[in-house]
Design an enzyme around this catalytic site. Sequence first.
Site, PDB file in Angstrom:
ATOM      1  N   HIS A 161      44.918  37.939  45.912  1.00  0.00           N
ATOM      2  CA  HIS A 161      46.149  37.792  46.777  1.00  0.00           C
ATOM      3  C   HIS A 161      47.388  36.358  46.900  1.00  0.00           C
ATOM      4  CE1 HIS A 161      48.749  38.452  50.368  1.00  0.00           C
ATOM      5  NE2 HIS A 161      48.530  37.436  50.819  1.00  0.00           N
ATOM      6  N   CYS A 162      47.802  36.200  45.867  1.00  0.00           N
ATOM      7  CA  CYS A 162      49.205  34.918  45.675  1.00  0.00           C
ATOM      8  C   CYS A 162      49.727  35.017  46.593  1.00  0.00           C
ATOM      9  CB  CYS A 162      49.855  35.512  44.143  1.00  0.00           C
ATOM     10  SG  CYS A 162      50.416  34.216  43.647  1.00  0.00           S
TER      11      CYS A 162
END
Length: 306
Positions: A161-162
Amino acid sequence: MECLRRVNPFRACAGLRVLGYLMLALVAAIVAASYYAVVVYAWGPLLLRGGNGGTVAAAAFVLAAFHLLLIMMLWCYFMVVFTNPGAVPENWRHAAEGDGMYANNSSTISNNVATDCVNPPSTSEEQGHAPRYCSRCQNGKPPRCHHCSICDRCVLKMDHHCVWVVNCVGARNYKYFLLFLVYTFLETVLDTLVLLPSFIIFFHDGSRRPSSAGDIAILFLAFVLNLAFALSLLCFICMHTSLAASNTTSIEVYERKKTCSWEYDLGWRKNLEQLLWFLPMYCTEDLQNIPTIQGLEFPTRSDAVL
């Protein structure tokens, strides 16, 4: 003690979405500062002023390259942000599962509950391709699928997850993410190089310094930020290029170390061919015919030793 047991740690992970929206604002601010420093302050006036033919040609080249890379960078960025990384179809089941699989697999379900923001699969399940189930989504989990507690959903071939894009990076948008890293690196390197003469003049020739304090601040900030991002992005590009060449996600790195040969590694040429390079887009035919993009099934090596 009872209160501590009732605390849901995933709520803290979900709070990272707020940080992501701040990152979007930060990206916009960095792009704006760089645009002002390169186009408005440093090279735009040289092109408009005319004069020396070599100077005008250099300014035209710099501005053309800057805008081309900026367009590609923003195109890739928005594709990562707004593309669904891959959702598991409702009531999905592995082809090899029997109808009563989930009803008799409660112990396996409980062992799959996440203990962190991203739930890595157990090695035995993933290597043996045993059917997996997500108790939070109440749905089956295809191979290489993981549950993200920030997005609160299972993501196909999840990489991570960025917070910079407020989205997960998975099967459907990993190519866009990797291209975003590449074009951002090229853009920051270009910005650093073309701002370097102005930065040197700032310290060595007081008579040619900008008179406006705002121009000084933006020039200094744009140069330092682009230099810092260029150096940090180089590390990320090397890491993700290595992962893409071996068809491995960030989550699977530790698991791969426990295997003799990684079953999804088809050779670096075929691994990279699956990404269909250069432009952040897929045609409808690619989406329908390439299993890696669909994220439910993946070609494997027949000689893989688990």
